[in-house]
Design a protein around this motif. Structure first.
Motif, mmCIF file in Angstrom:
data_model
loop_
_atom_site.group_PDB
_atom_site.id
_atom_site.type_symbol
_atom_site.label_atom_id
_atom_site.label_comp_id
_atom_site.label_asym_id
_atom_site.label_seq_id
_atom_site.Cartn_x
_atom_site.Cartn_y
_atom_site.Cartn_z
ATOM 1 N N ILE D 349 0.712 -1.139 0.355
ATOM 2 C CA ILE D 349 -0.516 0.033 -0.123
ATOM 3 C C ILE D 349 0.873 1.205 0.645
ATOM 4 O O ILE D 349 1.803 1.249 0.544
ATOM 5 C CB ILE D 349 -0.710 -0.372 1.076
ATOM 6 N N LEU D 350 0.939 2.262 -1.185
ATOM 7 C CA LEU D 350 1.918 3.654 -1.536
ATOM 8 C C LEU D 350 0.546 4.305 -1.626
ATOM 9 O O LEU D 350 0.149 4.582 -2.629
ATOM 10 C CB LEU D 350 2.586 3.388 -2.466
ATOM 11 N N SER D 351 0.473 5.130 -0.369
ATOM 12 C CA SER D 351 -1.770 5.694 -0.356
ATOM 13 C C SER D 351 -1.494 6.884 0.509
ATOM 14 O O SER D 351 -0.884 6.821 1.599
ATOM 15 C CB SER D 351 -2.323 4.808 0.427
ATOM 16 N N ALA D 352 -2.279 7.700 -0.313
ATOM 17 C CA ALA D 352 -2.972 9.318 0.709
ATOM 18 C C ALA D 352 -3.963 8.318 1.370
ATOM 19 O O ALA D 352 -4.142 7.302 0.748
ATOM 20 C CB ALA D 352 -3.064 10.136 -0.235
ATOM 21 N N VAL D 355 -6.424 11.410 6.169
ATOM 22 C CA VAL D 355 -5.727 12.484 6.838
ATOM 23 C C VAL D 355 -4.697 13.359 5.859
ATOM 24 O O VAL D 355 -3.894 12.608 4.885
ATOM 25 C CB VAL D 355 -4.853 12.122 8.158
ATOM 26 N N GLU D 356 -4.911 14.282 5.667
ATOM 27 C CA GLU D 356 -4.559 15.396 4.738
ATOM 28 C C GLU D 356 -2.966 15.329 5.473
ATOM 29 O O GLU D 356 -2.951 15.946 6.023
ATOM 30 C CB GLU D 356 -5.021 16.611 5.000
ATOM 31 N N GLY D 357 -2.106 15.060 4.360
ATOM 32 C CA GLY D 357 -0.494 15.381 4.154
ATOM 33 C C GLY D 357 0.068 14.571 4.987
ATOM 34 O O GLY D 357 0.944 14.186 5.192
ATOM 35 N N LEU D 358 -1.076 13.322 5.288
ATOM 36 C CA LEU D 358 -0.267 11.990 6.084
ATOM 37 C C LEU D 358 -0.070 10.983 4.872
ATOM 38 O O LEU D 358 -1.480 9.841 4.274
ATOM 39 C CB LEU D 358 -0.913 11.333 7.091
ATOM 40 N N PHE D 359 1.006 9.956 4.536
ATOM 41 C CA PHE D 359 0.155 9.232 3.121
ATOM 42 C C PHE D 359 1.380 8.089 4.244
ATOM 43 O O PHE D 359 2.278 8.233 5.254
ATOM 44 C CB PHE D 359 1.840 9.986 2.976
ATOM 45 N N PHE D 360 0.679 6.680 3.764
ATOM 46 C CA PHE D 360 0.873 5.260 4.217
ATOM 47 C C PHE D 360 1.654 4.806 3.465
ATOM 48 O O PHE D 360 2.154 4.146 2.141
ATOM 49 C CB PHE D 360 0.504 3.913 4.790
ATOM 50 N N ASN D 361 2.785 4.077 4.272
ATOM 51 C CA ASN D 361 3.614 2.858 2.634
ATOM 52 C C ASN D 361 3.686 2.195 3.463
ATOM 53 O O ASN D 361 4.696 1.850 4.130
ATOM 54 C CB ASN D 361 5.496 3.731 2.739
ATOM 55 N N CYS D 362 3.019 1.015 2.943
ATOM 56 C CA CYS D 362 3.331 -0.500 4.153
ATOM 57 C C CYS D 362 2.764 -1.676 3.540
ATOM 58 O O CYS D 362 2.252 -1.233 2.463
ATOM 59 C CB CYS D 362 2.913 -0.287 5.205
ATOM 60 N N GLY D 363 2.855 -2.610 4.002
ATOM 61 C CA GLY D 363 2.350 -4.169 3.161
ATOM 62 C C GLY D 363 2.788 -4.802 2.238
ATOM 63 O O GLY D 363 2.339 -5.414 1.243
#
Lengths: 112, 210, 1007, 416
Positions: D349-352, D355-363
């Motif tokens: 998951i590479l995703s917005a 929450v604005e400005g919070l991004f995740f890179n995981c999974g």
């Protein structure tokens, strides 16, 4: 390797007799057609993933072939309780009651 | 037509039958063990195997009337009498083993007794077989194969469990102090035969035809 | 006498039995009871290896599992090679053949010393980068230099056993504490296993100076072992290492049954025992009586042969009758170090000096200190050996006064001539097993060691908890054994401890790395981890470069990553880190140990599950016939299925399949379809249940009829398919794919047990009970008619119906279902009688040209009909609609069946999803490759893939190749051309057609 | 900061190595950063490095609760390959592969990327069909690879048993020559050193205890060492993603499972390529130090214990001994477990986020290590631009609602 108490066989058996089947107490939406795509996606794919106590479903695949629930710590791997399908965790209930009485949280980990 | 199809599956005439271990014995005949055999294997082929499903309330009386056996309700236990046995497999599942050829009559009789209740009876005689192990090292051979505790303190006579056995499953039973029984699925028979020969090699293993 | 270092008497070896062995090609003699290490020392072998990084000569340091240097290549033949054998744990046997893993060479040693300054820790991260293309070449050179022993190049001729055990109490270690614990637990009647890794039980009692009940401690060991051996519920496992502790008190014990007998297991009484046995033990309670390892001191050139652990020196003298030198200097900071000097002197050799880091006043109360003083041994207080001198063997010790808190030497340095330096910095409790499941050991300043944290079901005792005085060790062992038994519901009787003199022990000094007049970076190398050539300077450098976490230090320097896993060096390394960062050891933290405690052969872990026992082979009741007929087999799950039946004349697969296909299309063929999963379903609610689990409708299927069904997961993707038959209103027989059988049964149980327990249904697998013989082809009816009393008339016994009756004298259920598109009868009989029926078929079938066919022909025939194979046309991302099987979807069923809701998600509604179609190659001679990717625009760049070929065959019936494929929006692209660019540069062209290539109206199966 | 070279090494040797600089600083956190990255593992450090080196964002902090590279970066089997099936994942992993190919020079830190080739074995007809399909797709996506038969496999790995005597004979394999292995710790350290040099603050031993969200927009993080402001926050905390997502009030379709691995004792060079088998469940390569590194399957239950169940290891070694009977007498030195965040489709998951400005890179499941450079670059672009990098677009959380999953179970390395 876990030593798991099967609530139906009423004894502990080695992990290799069991299959882990993911989060316990998952409910299929009663009216799928009325569920939004979001709700349906949540049901299909989004699971609890706690670091600490976790309610899981396992099946005694090589034994009585029954599904049942386990309350397990995902860090220490301690199994606190196993209980049949259709029942709720008495340990969690007791912990909740304890918290309501103002007792300190059990050290075993956060409750999901 | 009946709601459940009960079917006499046994030929009335003379037909060559092959037990699940037929192929293994032909391909891999067992030489008599050198010296004293530590383990003796004997297949008890062509027995009647019926699976009973239902609640004890539904099954108990009818089963007793037809088989003379009491439905065991303690998990992992079995009741046996002479050449009949009835084993707990799950809270709603039992394995009834009877002498060869009685599946049709027994199922009919049971259905007659049990009437229209919620239960199931399934003939699985063709799909499984009983292998008897005896000898001074029989328990060691089983210990190589299963993670269940087979010590007499925890595995007394009259106990039976479904479990992982080598890399497949089997039912392990202890009908009396001298013998162990394995209930084995047909398609895995040859694998388990070879497995047992390998596991028993260090003790000497032989077969006994009945 | 060749064994120059062997004493004339003493030790536990059998002097009558001489064993010959070779080391690096040279012949030597030793005795029964020797280890390879003790025999080498007896023969005065100094250098046993060279170190892998700096090529320095190395000798034997220890006497047990902590040995880092004496790691050998063993084996007399190629197949019996064993890499990395620790000489201190290898019993000597006749003909043992050992070599250094990295033989010593003067040249390499000189080069190593020359280049050592250029290869600080992490040098490889900083170099070998230019030019980039050269790295693979550099790497080859680096790889050659690294590594210890070598793998055999031939298969292992020995075999390995597994056994699974349960016990109330598992006692690990048969030293003083373990024996006492086993005695207490055993006498309670508990089921006890006592294992010990050494050649004989007793641990340190075997070389103890102390007396038990006035007799040598080894006599007490013998009497306890004799009693335990007589207890019915006690199992003694010698030569058995507890190598891994896993969750819920599951522990693996590695019993070396034959490693002391030879590198090839000899036959004993006509049977060849296993080389080793791995015991899988589930223990109620574990008593950890693993003792402690001695910790060396870290000083300059402490890696020269002749530098040894003080305790090891004692062990070699007292247990093996070997004095590993002539003149000894002891460097220690606690009382036990003195024992080596006392033993050495008693053996009649010269003790040059005992150098004690403690001041006179702090040490002099100790029992062994007083004894040494009384015997007139020279003791130098407040000092330490700061450096060893010598080239290939210690020739001297440099001694200086030290200030431990200030980490510096004082005054002048004295040189003492000697050939052996025995050092001891205290003990490390062997806590490894206690941390295998994640618990972190805790540092205790009073004993200067890590001890296990408290864990359920694990009771550490004796040396493993930092208790070292023999009387206390015995007492704690008894307590641990009784506590363990009690936890299992058994009461231990009172046990009389053997009498042992309580001896005075003076407080030890906390000494790890010994200061040197030069700074650590400039002093001669002070080794912390001998096997990985990690020095105190390397650790200091790592901390200077910012690698401050102990994990960073370990990884940057490779400390603790050797085959000894840091048993000797890790604590000293942590002490160096702590010193550099000005922290305490407790703050520096520890690292968690992982299994194995000592290495275990892959073969032993794999056990007997090899070759034909690697995974079960499942056979049908007709397997013998297939074998006799020369069938080629295909692995389908665990089943062995006939793939095709080549005729004896060396027929190719292509020809065999073409022949089998023609036989079915033109005459009659028979397939052993017994592997299909079969589930007997009974109950009042079966129809309702089937309606929920299958995509199509079941409520109106009448008794006597069968129907094809498709199963999805709740994400809408196809998971299995098969025909389900209504045997009675409350009785159905479901068939599944061969590979899916177990999964489908569990799937049905899952939904029934967890979501719909109110439905009256029960499922029983009858896969093995029924044998399934599929007779198919235009002559099928004629053939079967000869053998059955069933009325086969096309209007009485219709397609998708079943009947019961006799076939070849055996009661059978016959289903008129077809996977080939031809007139077919699927005969199901109880498996016992399958062979009889099968043979009868061939007796009658000869005249009809009856031909057995395998899975390959089955695939061709079904593909000609456009029938899918789940797992081939589908891959978990294919819906029923993608397959064009809307006819099999009950959109208006009242219950929202499994998978339905997902079909209306945005992505599953897309019109350009990949859909199943047929492909007809434009070039009729071509058979497309299965897995070929499909494109619309072959010249585009980047090229866009729009699907792939799922099944492709040559059809002998059609006379050309044909394929099934999934193509984006394919169902609306009939007649269009697609392109398949292949690896050989050729682009195949094919036309999108209906997936039904043969008999599209289905007339042939309905005749 | 000094460049590493053999000449530098000689210079330092002459001064007894007394003058080496710190590999990275130990800075005091500033009040606010343009970007705060939670998680100092390989991916987080790579993200920081590329933010600073490629996208000009240097006011960046990486907050790590333990030590740099201490998670899965330190506990994987170091395999690097890009032969994934679907276009979306193949593009992402191939982007990563290209960055791997110049990484040591780019970082001036030798990550020992060894392009010794990876074999993915096929043991059944179905396996071989899948291999053909994947290699064909790879080729059209510009990724090197070919399909080998058993004889060709034997030529590449002569010590492997490619005969028909085994329970599941090797029928063939896919072969990606550019694939290989790298030195896992060095990757983290190299990125850390590179990022530090460009001004990124690496803040170790500091735990993020909460997110500071105002009106649906991220404004900073709470840490064990005080609050730190941030215009954007990137979360790269494999094994803990769910915990941080919980702080932000949403759930992730992720379950954390143990993935076990083991090493043998060090041996002289014996195996020159990487061999993987999904069918018999095992993969193996040899490190430059000589250890055989062996990967096992994923344990089926959730677990954060950095250990799994014994039978998993046992089955893996059975597979290894079956493939390499000559290794029967080689001994297993050590085993351990990582925590892999698995998604339903075995893709990251590479995703917005909501929450604005919070991004995740995981999974990343089993694919994390090999993706480190590509993940870092793509995520850095995403953080710099405030929207998903084109290669990241298919990997948004939304796919679990629309159904457009990218099912890579077959190619993800471990069948589960």
């Amino acid at each position: 390797m876990f030593y798991i108490h099967c609530p139906y066989c009423n004894e502990r058996r080695s992990e290799e007799e069991f299959h882990a089947k993911g989060q316990a107490h998952l409910m299929r939406p009663a009216n799928p057609e009325e569920a939004s795509d979001r709700e349906w996606g949540d049901y299909l794919f989004f699971r609890d993933n706690p670091r600490g106590l976790h309610q899981e479903m396992w099946v005694h695949a090589a034994g009585c072939r029954k599904f049942f629930n386990i309350l397990r710590n995902t860090v220490s791997y301690e199994i606190l309780e196993t209980y049949p399908m259709g029942e709720q965790s008495s340990v969690l209930a007791e912990m909740t009651a304890g918290r309501e009485r103002g007792e300190p949280r059990r050290a075993a980990g956060a409750v999901a | 037509m009946s709601k459940v199809e009960v079917f006499q599956q046994q030929p009335s005439g003379a037909v060559a039958a092959e037990s699940p271990f037929h192929f293994s014995r032909q391909r891999n005949p067992l030489a008599p063990a050198k010296g004293e055999a530590g383990v003796i294997m004997a297949e008890r082929p062509f027995l009647t195997h019926l699976i009973l499903r239902g609640t004890p309330e539904v099954l108990l009386g009818g089963v007793r009337n037809v088989t003379g056996l009491t439905l065991p309700q303690t998990p992992c236990s079995m009741n046996s009498k002479e050449d009949k046995s009835l084993q707990w497999l799950a809270p709603d599942e039992w394995l009834l083993i009877l002498p060869p050829g009685s599946e049709f009559s027994t199922e009919k009789a049971l259905r007659g007794e049990l009437g229209d209740g919620s239960y199931a009876i399934v003939n699985v005689s063709g799909g499984q077989t009983v292998l008897e192990l005896s000898g001074p090292n029989a328990r060691e051979v089983l210990m190589k194969s299963t993670s269940c505790d087979l010590h007499p303190r925890t595995f007394p006579e009259g106990r039976g469990v479904s479990t992982v056995f080598a890399k497949t499953g089997a039912i392990i039973r202890r009908p009396d102090a001298q013998r162990w029984e394995l209930v084995i699925r047909r398609s895995f028979a040859d694998y388990l035969y070879r497995w047992l020969l390998s596991a028993g090699a260090e003790y000497g293993i032989t077969t006994q035809e009945r | 006498m060749t064994q120059t270092n062997r004493l004339n008497k003493g030790g536990r070896i059998d002097r009558q039995r001489i064993l010959n062995f070779t080391f690096n090609g040279q012949r030597y003699e030793g005795h029964a009871g020797d280890t390879l290490a003790s025999a080498l020392l007896a023969n005065g072998v100094n250098v046993v290896n060279r170190s892998f990084k700096y090529s320095r000569p190395r000798g034997i340091v220890a006497a047990g599992a902590e040995e880092p240097n004496a790691v050998m290549q063993m084996g007399a033949t190629e197949a019996t090679q064993i890499p990395n054998v620790r000489a201190t744990q290898q019993a000597l046997f006749e003909g043992l053949c050992a070599r250094s893993t990295n033989p010593h060479s003067e040249l390499l040693s000189t080069l190593g010393n020359l280049f050592a300054p250029l290869i600080p820790p992490g040098f490889y991260y900083k170099t070998f980068m230019q030019p980039a293309s050269m790295w693979m070449t550099y790497e080859k050179v680096i790889r050659k230099a690294a590594g210890l022993g070598r793998s055999p190049r031939e298969s292992d001729p020995d075999h390995y056993e597994h056994i699974k055990r349960h016990c109330d109490v598992l006692v690990i270690g048969a030293g003083a504490a373990g024996l006492a614990a086993a005695l207490a637990a055993g006498r309670s009647g508990a089921r006890v296993i006592l294992c010990d890794e050494q050649e004989e039980p007793g641990g340190s009692l075997l070389d103890s100076r102390e007396l038990l009940d006035g007799r040598p401690a080894s006599a007490w060991v013998e009497s306890v072992m004799a009693e335990l051996a007589n207890m019915e519920e006690v199992l003694l496992l010698p030569r058995t290492t507890a190598n891994g502790l896993h969750d819920h008190n599951f522990i693996t014990l590695y019993e070396r049954r034959a490693e002391h007998l030879g590198d090839l297991v000899p036959e004993i009484d006509g049977r060849k025992p296993a080389r080793a046995c791995l015991h899988h033990v589930r223990a109620g309670q574990i008593v950890l009586a693993t003792g402690a390892h001695e910790r060396p001191l870290v000083y300059a050139s402490n890696d020269l042969p002749g530098n040894m652990l003080a305790g090891a020196v004692s062990t070699y003298i007292r247990r093996y009758g070997v004095v590993p030198g002539k003149r000894l200097v002891v460097s220690t900071c606690h009382d036990d170090g003195y024992r080596a000097a006392l033993d050495w002197a008693e053996a009649g050799h010269q003790v040059v000096a005992i150098v004690d880091a403690r001041k006179h006043n702090d040490a002099a109360t100790g029992h062994w200190v007083r004894l040494a003083a009384k015997q007139g041994l020279q003791i130098i207080y407040g000092s330490a050996v700061i450096e060893a001198k010598g080239k290939n063997r210690v020739t001297g010790a440099r001694v200086a006064e030290i200030d431990i808190p200030e980490f510096q030497t004082r005054g002048s340095v004295t040189d003492l001539a000697c050939d052996t330096i025995a050092s001891s910095g205290g003990y490390n409790p062997v806590v490894h097993l206690a941390s295998h499941t994640g618990a972190r050991p805790v540092w205790r300043d009073d004993i200067m060691g890590f001890v296990p944290t408290k864990m359920t079901g694990l009771i550490p005792t004796g040396g493993a908890t930092g208790i070292y005085a023999l009387a206390d060790v015995l007492k704690s062992g008894i307590e641990a054994g009784s506590e363990a038994a009690l936890a299992c519901g058994r009461q231990s009787p009172e046990i009389d401890l053997p009498e042992v003199d309580r001896i005075e022990i003076a407080q030890a000094a906390p000494l790890f790395q010994v200061p040197h007049p030069k700074t650590t970076l400039r002093a001669p190398k002070q080794f912390v981890d001998l096997q990985n050539d990690v020095t105190a300077a390397a650790i200091e450098l790592a901390t200077r470069e910012g690698f401050e976490s102990i994990e960073h230090v370990k990884r940057y320097t490779a400390m603790g990553f050797g085959t000894d896993q840091g048993k000797l060096g890790n604590i000293n390394g942590m002490a160096v880190v702590a010193r550099c960062l000005k922290k305490s050891i407790a703050e520096t933290g520890t690292t968690v140990f992982r299994p194995n405690y000592t290495p275990v052969a892959f073969g032993a872990i794999a056990g007997p599950h090899r070759r034909e026992l690697f995974d079960p082979e499942r056979y049908t009741a007709l397997h013998a016939w297939h074998v006799d007929r020369g069938a080629a087999f295909e692995d389908v799950g665990q089943w062995k299925r006939p793939w095709y039946y080549p005729q004896s004349t060396g027929e190719s697969m292509h020809d065999a399949v073409a022949r089998e296909c023609r036989a079915v299309r033109e005459k009659v063929g028979v397939l052993d379809a017994s592997t299909l999963g079969k589930i007997d379903i009974q109950g009042k609610d079966v129809r309702e249940f089937l309606g929920r689990i299958y995509t199509n409708k079941w409520e109106k299927l009448p008794v006597g009829k069968a129907r094809y069904g498709l199963m999805c997961k709740d994400d809408g993707m196809v998971m299995d398919d098969g025909v389900t038959t209504c045997l009675g209103d409350n009785h159905f027989l479901m068939t599944t794919t061969t590979g899916g059988a177990a999964g489908v049964l569990e799937w049905l149980e899952l939904w029934h047990q967890t979501e719909w327990p109110e439905l009256d249904v029960s499922f029983t697998s009858v896969t093995d009970h029924w044998a399934t013989l599929m007779v198919t082809g235009p002559e099928a009816r004629h053939l079967l008619a000869e053998m059955t009393d069933i009325d086969l008339d096309r209007d009485t016994f219709k397609f998708m119906e079943w009947r019961e009756g006799d076939v070849a004298g055996v009661p059978a259920r016959v289903y008129r279902i077809s996977f080939t598109g031809e007139l077919s009868y699927e005969i199901n009989v109880q498996a016992h009688y399958a062979m009889h029926v099968w043979k009868k078929l061939f007796e009658h079938g000869d005249k009809y040209g009856l031909t057995p066919y395998g899975t390959e022909t089955m695939h061709v025939l079904r593909a000609e009909k456009g029938f899918i194979i789940v797992g081939q046309e589908t891959d978990g991302s294919v819906t029923p609609e993608d397959l064009g099987m809307q006819w099999c979807v009950g959109y208006d069923k009242p219950f929202s069946w499994i998978g339905k809701r997902a079909l209306t998600r945005p992505d599953t509604r897309r019109e350009d999803r990949k859909q199943m179609v047929g492909l007809k190659p434009v070039d009729q001679t071509v058979v497309l490759q299965e897995g070929a990717q499909i494109v619309f625009e072959p010249k585009a760049s980047p090229i866009a893939m729009v699907g792939h070929v799922t099944s492709s065959y040559y059809s002998p019936t059609l006379g050309h190749g044909f394929a099934l494929a999934v193509v984006k929006g394919g169902q609306k692209r009939m007649g269009e051309r697609v392109y398949l660019p292949m690896a050989d540069g050729v682009t195949q062209v094919a036309e999108i057609v209906s997936p039904i290539f043969y008999d599209p109206k289905g007339e042939r199966q309905n005749v | 900061m000094e460049r590493y070279s053999v000449f530098g090494l000689i210079k330092h040797a002459l001064s007894y190595h007394e003058n080496w600089q710190k590999t990275w600083r130990s800075p005091t956190p500033k009040k606010e950063y343009d970007v705060v990255i939670i998680g100092g593992g390989g991916h987080g450090l790579a993200t920081a490095y590329y933010l600073a080196s490629r996208y000009g964002v240097t006011n960046v902090a990486v907050i790590e609760k333990g030590w740099l590279g201490g998670g899965n970066t330190a506990r994987n089997t170091t395999i690097v390959r890009s032969n994934y099936l679907w276009d979306e994942s193949a593009a992402l992993y191939e982007h990563s592969m290209k960055l791997w190919e110049g990484l040591s020079q780019d970082l001036n830190y030798n990550v020992m990327f060894s392009q010794r080739g990876v074999l993915n074995l096929g043991h059944t007809l179905g396996d071989m069909r899948d291999i053909q399909r994947r290699v064909n797709a790879n080729r059209l996506n510009g990724i090197d690879g070919e399909v080998l038969d058993a004889q060709q496999v034997k030529e590449i790995v002569p010590i492997m048993d490619c005969s028909s005597n085994t329970r599941y004979p090797v029928l063939g394999a896919s072969w990606q020559p550019r694939a290989g292995v790298a030195r896992h710790d060095a990757v983290a350290w190299g990125y850390a050193r590179g990022a530090d040099r460009l001004g990124v603050d690496l803040i170790q031993q500091t735990e993020v205890t909460g997110l500071n969200i105002k009106k649906g927009k991220i404004v900073g993080v709470h840490t064990s060492k005080g609050d730190i402001g941030a215009k954007k926050v990137g979360c790269v905390v494999a094994g803990n993603s769910g915990v941080v997502a919980g702080m932000a009030g949403f759930k992730l379709p992720i379950e954390s499972h143990p993935l076990q691995a083991l090493v043998s004792e060090p041996l002289k060079p014996i195996l020159d390529t990487v061999v993987m088998s999904n069918h018999v469940h095992g993969y193996i390569s040899q490190t430059d130090k000589g250890d055989l590194v062996i990967g096992a399957g994923i344990d089926a239950y959730n677990g954060y214990g950095q250990r799994g169940s014994y039978p998993t290891v046992e089955h893996t070694l059975q597979a290894i001994v079956e493939l390499f009977p000559i290794f029967s007498r080689v001994r297993m030195n050590r085993q351990w477990g990582g925590i892999v965040d698995t998604t339903p489709d075995a893709c990251p998951i590479l995703s917005a986020t909501p929450v604005e400005g919070l991004f995740f890179n995981c999974g990343w499941g089993t694919g994390g290590f090999k993706a480190t450079p590509g993940s870092g670059d793509v995520f850095a672009w995403t953080l710099a631009n405030g929207r998903a990098h084109p290669l990241a677009e298919p990997f948004s959380i939304d796919r679990f609602y629309t159904g457009s999953l990218i099912d890579e179970h077959g190619a993800a390395g471990v069948a589960h």
